[in-house]
Write a protein that holds these residues in place. Sequence first.
Motif, mmCIF file in Angstrom:
data_model
loop_
_atom_site.group_PDB
_atom_site.id
_atom_site.type_symbol
_atom_site.label_atom_id
_atom_site.label_comp_id
_atom_site.label_asym_id
_atom_site.label_seq_id
_atom_site.Cartn_x
_atom_site.Cartn_y
_atom_site.Cartn_z
ATOM 1 N N SER A 28 0.559 -1.206 -0.086
ATOM 2 C CA SER A 28 -0.002 0.085 0.195
ATOM 3 C C SER A 28 0.866 1.046 -0.075
ATOM 4 C CB SER A 28 -0.490 -0.185 0.739
ATOM 5 O OG SER A 28 -1.217 1.201 1.374
ATOM 6 N N LYS A 32 1.193 2.377 -6.688
ATOM 7 C CA LYS A 32 0.404 1.601 -8.056
ATOM 8 C C LYS A 32 -0.915 2.030 -8.640
ATOM 9 C CE LYS A 32 -1.384 -1.502 -5.407
ATOM 10 N NZ LYS A 32 -0.492 -1.280 -4.046
ATOM 11 N N THR A 34 -1.144 5.515 -8.663
ATOM 12 C CA THR A 34 0.127 6.557 -9.534
ATOM 13 C C THR A 34 0.250 6.196 -10.986
ATOM 14 O OG1 THR A 34 0.331 7.780 -6.951
ATOM 15 C CG2 THR A 34 1.398 8.452 -9.223
HETATM 16 N N1 LIG Z 1 -2.287 13.499 -5.416
HETATM 17 C C1 LIG Z 1 -0.969 13.448 -4.205
HETATM 18 N N2 LIG Z 1 -0.469 13.971 -3.438
HETATM 19 C C2 LIG Z 1 0.551 13.691 -2.965
HETATM 20 N N3 LIG Z 1 0.870 12.821 -2.221
HETATM 21 C C3 LIG Z 1 -0.141 11.634 -3.215
HETATM 22 C C4 LIG Z 1 -0.626 12.373 -4.398
HETATM 23 N N4 LIG Z 1 -1.087 10.939 -4.883
HETATM 24 C C5 LIG Z 1 -1.261 9.913 -3.886
HETATM 25 N N5 LIG Z 1 0.165 10.197 -3.479
HETATM 26 C C6 LIG Z 1 1.327 9.631 -2.268
HETATM 27 O O1 LIG Z 1 1.787 8.769 -3.273
HETATM 28 C C7 LIG Z 1 2.145 7.460 -2.771
HETATM 29 C C8 LIG Z 1 1.444 6.460 -3.842
HETATM 30 O O2 LIG Z 1 0.412 7.177 -3.756
HETATM 31 P P1 LIG Z 1 -0.672 5.640 -4.718
HETATM 32 O O3 LIG Z 1 -2.550 5.403 -4.345
HETATM 33 O O4 LIG Z 1 -0.026 5.270 -6.238
HETATM 34 O O5 LIG Z 1 -0.600 4.439 -4.159
HETATM 35 P P2 LIG Z 1 -1.242 2.292 -3.843
HETATM 36 O O6 LIG Z 1 0.344 1.622 -4.560
HETATM 37 O O7 LIG Z 1 -1.698 2.251 -5.318
HETATM 38 O O8 LIG Z 1 -1.969 2.631 -2.764
HETATM 39 P P3 LIG Z 1 -3.015 1.195 -2.180
HETATM 40 O O9 LIG Z 1 -2.480 0.180 -2.722
HETATM 41 O O10 LIG Z 1 -2.934 1.454 -0.651
HETATM 42 O O11 LIG Z 1 -3.365 2.018 -2.824
HETATM 43 C C9 LIG Z 1 1.361 7.518 -1.586
HETATM 44 O O12 LIG Z 1 2.392 7.719 -0.654
HETATM 45 C C10 LIG Z 1 0.584 8.186 -1.437
HETATM 46 O O13 LIG Z 1 0.093 9.499 -0.273
#
Ligand SMILES: Nc1ncnc2c1ncn2[C@@H]1O[C@H](COP(=O)(O)OP(=O)(O)OP(=O)(O)O)[C@@H](O)[C@H]1O
Length: 331
Positions: A28, A32, A34
Amino acid sequence: MSGSRENNLKNIDVNFPLGCMTLVTGVSGSGKSTLVKKILYPALQREKGIFNDKPGQFDTIKAPFEKISSIEFVDQNPIGRSSRSNPVTYIKAYDEIRSLFAKQTLAKNRGYQAKHFSFNVDGGRCDHCKGDGNTTIEMQFMADVVLQCEHCMGKRFKKEVLEVEFGGLSLDQLLEMSVDDAIDFFEKENQTKMVQKLKPLQEVGLGYVALGQPSTTLSGGEAQRIKLASFIGRGITHDKIIFIFDEPTTGLHFHDINKLLRSFNALIDQGHTVIVVEHNLDLIKCADHLIDLGPEGGKNGGSVVAMGTPEEVSKVKDSFTGQYLKEKLGN
Ligand SMILES: Nc1ncnc2c1ncn2[C@@H]1O[C@H](COP(=O)(O)OP(=O)(O)OP(=O)(O)O)[C@@H](O)[C@H]1O
Ligand SMILES: [Mg+2]
Ligand SMILES: [Zn+2]
């Protein structure tokens, strides 16, 4: 490509093969969502000449894009804002249902046409609620109150229109039927075309949903699967599409996860490409290709830790997914 840093993704190189399933994995916060939403999707759209949000930072994305006709991000947003839209209108099976009712003797005798069985135009629908089945009372200082329409009692159509029956059912009775029951019903009535149209809904695990359940009441996961069903229903076409899903299995029962997996395979058999963000470890071993992000969440994530076939990823020591696969694959 540069821009303001709004997430933790470093400049990254990714590639994925077409015509199969790629999984994006990682803990998490590793980046991913993003990657698929802010980078892959907009960047691929650009390749196709569709300009939307500027893609985030990336170095390269490798894939033979000329073989792809479009990119679909299958999200969990509602399939429609109006309570007149529902699963059967979305998968375009409702036209068939309207014509079926218009063909019945009583309908013909009364001069009803297909439009009399429509929610969207005046004629057969309830004049009071305009086919909504509900009326909304706007309240000052409070949330609106939604009441069942007292003219049609939530049945959406005029009484005389509901007197027309097909196979012993009125239109509102049919719309209240679940997909599973409706498939049995249409099979008995030899309506092969209707059966074919409804099957994809069953295949994605939505057999329990009512044909006419207002889209405003469907859950996010249900809306997402209805979108998936509508693509499966198109069958084999010349269009080759890249489908992107962000955590489609969240909250799904084991049994339904298998159904979803079969639906992905159906898309792949039709020549499409599927990219899925996934936590579910059962799915990871079914992938053809993996993009593993990490190593951790937040600032300590955002890099590609491993990429390739499950076999290749299982050899990467720094990858959590790789370690899991190593155990599973037994090497
Ligand atoms: N717009 C934003 N502003 C600041 N930080 C962001 C933004 N978007 C994402 N992040 C940060 O970037 C990182 C990656 O976020 P992302 O949503 O891509 O994670 P993920 O791998 O999809 O997680 P999960 O499995 O929990 O969905 C995280 O630490 C998140 O807090
Ligand atoms: Mg996410
Ligand atoms: Zn009404």
